[in-house]
Design a protein around this motif. Structure first.
Motif, mmCIF file in Angstrom:
data_model
loop_
_atom_site.group_PDB
_atom_site.id
_atom_site.type_symbol
_atom_site.label_atom_id
_atom_site.label_comp_id
_atom_site.label_asym_id
_atom_site.label_seq_id
_atom_site.Cartn_x
_atom_site.Cartn_y
_atom_site.Cartn_z
ATOM 1 N N UNK A 184 -3.896 -0.428 -4.092
ATOM 2 C CA UNK A 184 -4.678 0.416 -3.186
ATOM 3 C C UNK A 184 -6.119 0.549 -3.689
ATOM 4 N N UNK A 185 -6.284 0.738 -5.001
ATOM 5 C CA UNK A 185 -7.630 0.899 -5.565
ATOM 6 C C UNK A 185 -8.452 -0.373 -5.428
ATOM 7 N N UNK A 186 -7.793 -1.532 -5.380
ATOM 8 C CA UNK A 186 -8.503 -2.790 -5.209
ATOM 9 C C UNK A 186 -8.980 -3.001 -3.775
ATOM 10 N N UNK A 187 -8.258 -2.380 -2.834
ATOM 11 C CA UNK A 187 -8.577 -2.576 -1.421
ATOM 12 C C UNK A 187 -9.586 -1.552 -0.925
ATOM 13 N N UNK A 188 -9.492 -0.322 -1.444
ATOM 14 C CA UNK A 188 -10.412 0.733 -1.014
ATOM 15 C C UNK A 188 -10.945 1.480 -2.226
ATOM 16 N N UNK A 196 -4.294 9.572 0.009
ATOM 17 C CA UNK A 196 -3.568 9.563 1.272
ATOM 18 C C UNK A 196 -2.765 8.278 1.426
ATOM 19 N N UNK A 197 -3.373 7.152 1.052
ATOM 20 C CA UNK A 197 -2.705 5.866 1.169
ATOM 21 C C UNK A 197 -1.513 5.768 0.225
ATOM 22 N N UNK A 198 -1.628 6.379 -0.966
ATOM 23 C CA UNK A 198 -0.522 6.344 -1.917
ATOM 24 C C UNK A 198 0.692 7.069 -1.360
ATOM 25 N N UNK A 230 -1.238 0.161 4.807
ATOM 26 C CA UNK A 230 -1.646 1.573 4.925
ATOM 27 C C UNK A 230 -3.145 1.775 4.715
ATOM 28 N N UNK A 231 -3.874 0.729 4.313
ATOM 29 C CA UNK A 231 -5.302 0.891 4.042
ATOM 30 C C UNK A 231 -6.190 0.096 4.989
ATOM 31 N N UNK A 232 -5.610 -0.780 5.789
ATOM 32 C CA UNK A 232 -6.398 -1.671 6.629
ATOM 33 C C UNK A 232 -5.971 -1.594 8.084
ATOM 34 N N UNK A 239 -6.538 -8.328 7.111
ATOM 35 C CA UNK A 239 -5.482 -8.602 6.128
ATOM 36 C C UNK A 239 -5.937 -9.663 5.141
ATOM 37 N N UNK A 240 -6.542 -10.727 5.623
ATOM 38 C CA UNK A 240 -7.008 -11.786 4.733
ATOM 39 C C UNK A 240 -8.135 -11.294 3.835
ATOM 40 N N UNK A 241 -8.954 -10.396 4.348
ATOM 41 C CA UNK A 241 -10.012 -9.807 3.530
ATOM 42 C C UNK A 241 -9.415 -8.993 2.389
ATOM 43 N N UNK A 242 -8.368 -8.220 2.677
ATOM 44 C CA UNK A 242 -7.706 -7.424 1.645
ATOM 45 C C UNK A 242 -7.023 -8.317 0.622
ATOM 46 N N UNK A 243 -6.404 -9.394 1.091
ATOM 47 C CA UNK A 243 -5.703 -10.310 0.190
ATOM 48 C C UNK A 243 -6.646 -10.943 -0.825
#
Length: 280
Positions: A184-188, A196-198, A230-232, A239-243
């Motif tokens: 989660x910390x890597x994505x946001x 909240x996401x956790x 839960x973050x995107x 999704x590919x951006x988060x990956x």
């Protein structure tokens, strides 16, 4: 999977019940979960294979061999009730399920012994409590959820020892909880969104934990898929951006896990995840 199916109802249950989150309530615990180092996560990814059920376990569950899938569902239903009753944390729940699946994958169930599965679930529950909780229930208090069989403390202790020996005392299992905060910390980067996401992630991971199809995936792959969900905004490009931020997991495996979550109506995904974008 349509509205009203067991998995959907399970997710709704977690959304309305504040359970399993003792390990993640305080700010210090949240900060620790988010601040795991890159090196530590890489080591966990390398080690998670040491704590998996046998490779043929999922195949055996799907084939209906020895009625294993029914046995597993009944056991996990009881484990869920017991964790709810004692208000235990998510980590000990995943540890318990991990122990149960690993034991069941390498040990044949005795035929004609109906109480064995309940005893196994009870022993796994108690071991997980000792590993992941600050207060461990007395053996006399373990008979929650109106079980069919009542076991003496010595019987449970002997079963605990059998589980420990069968699993070669490898009890510090890697679970989705080990990765979720880091992913989660890597994505946001926004702290309020992280917390909240956790919470949302825990509910989602717990809701899918009893579904045998997710046994196909490793803990890191499940955690990565859940963190993204839960973050995107769940469009393919997002999704590919988060990956791209999660270099230590196999992206095609995370996409496959997301597709399964989509098929089971746990999350809604827009478009085809398997695009030709250069993300691998």
């Amino acid at each position: 999977m349509e509205e009203g199916t067991p998995l959907t109802l399970s997710l709704k249950f977690f959304e309305h019940k504040k359970i399993f989150f003792g390990d993640f309530e305080s700010d210090s615990e949240l900060d620790h979960n988010f601040q795991v180092s890159d090196e530590s996560v890489e080591v966990m990814v390398q080690r998670e294979g040491e704590h998996l059920p046998r490779e043929d376990y999922l195949k055996n569950l799907r084939s209906g061999e020895s009625n294993m899938s029914v046995v597993r569902k009944q056991a996990l239903d009881w484990i869920l009730k017991a964790h709810t009753y004692f208000g235990f944390g998510a980590w000990s729940f995943f540890l318990c399920v991990n122990y149960f699946d690993r034991f069941l994958s390498i040990s044949k169930l005795p035929r004609g012994i109906n109480w064995f599965t309940q005893l196994l679930a009870t022993a796994c529950f108690q071991i997980a409590a000792k590993m992941g909780e600050t207060k461990v229930p007395q053996y006399a208090r373990l008979h929650v959820g109106s079980p069919k069989f009542i076991f003496e403390a010595l019987t449970i202790q002997r079963m605990e020892l059998l589980v420990l020996n069968t699993l070669e005392w490898k009890m510090q299992a890697i679970t989705p909880c080990s990765f979720i905060g880091y992913f989660i910390s890597k994505i946001t980067c926004e702290k309020h969104q992280m917390k909240s996401s956790l919470s949302k992630s825990m509910k989602l991971m717990l809701s899918i934990s009893t579904c045998i199809d997710f046994l196909e995936f490793r803990a890191s792959e499940i955690a990565a898929a859940v963190a993204i969900s839960v973050t995107r905004e769940l469009e393919a490009k997002e999704i590919h951006k988060a990956l791209s931020s999660l270099a230590m997991v196999k992206k095609e495996r995370v996409l496959k896990c997301l597709e399964l979550m989509k098929d089971m109506s746990v999350v809604k995904v827009s478009g085809n995840l398997f695009t030709n974008e250069s993300v691998f």
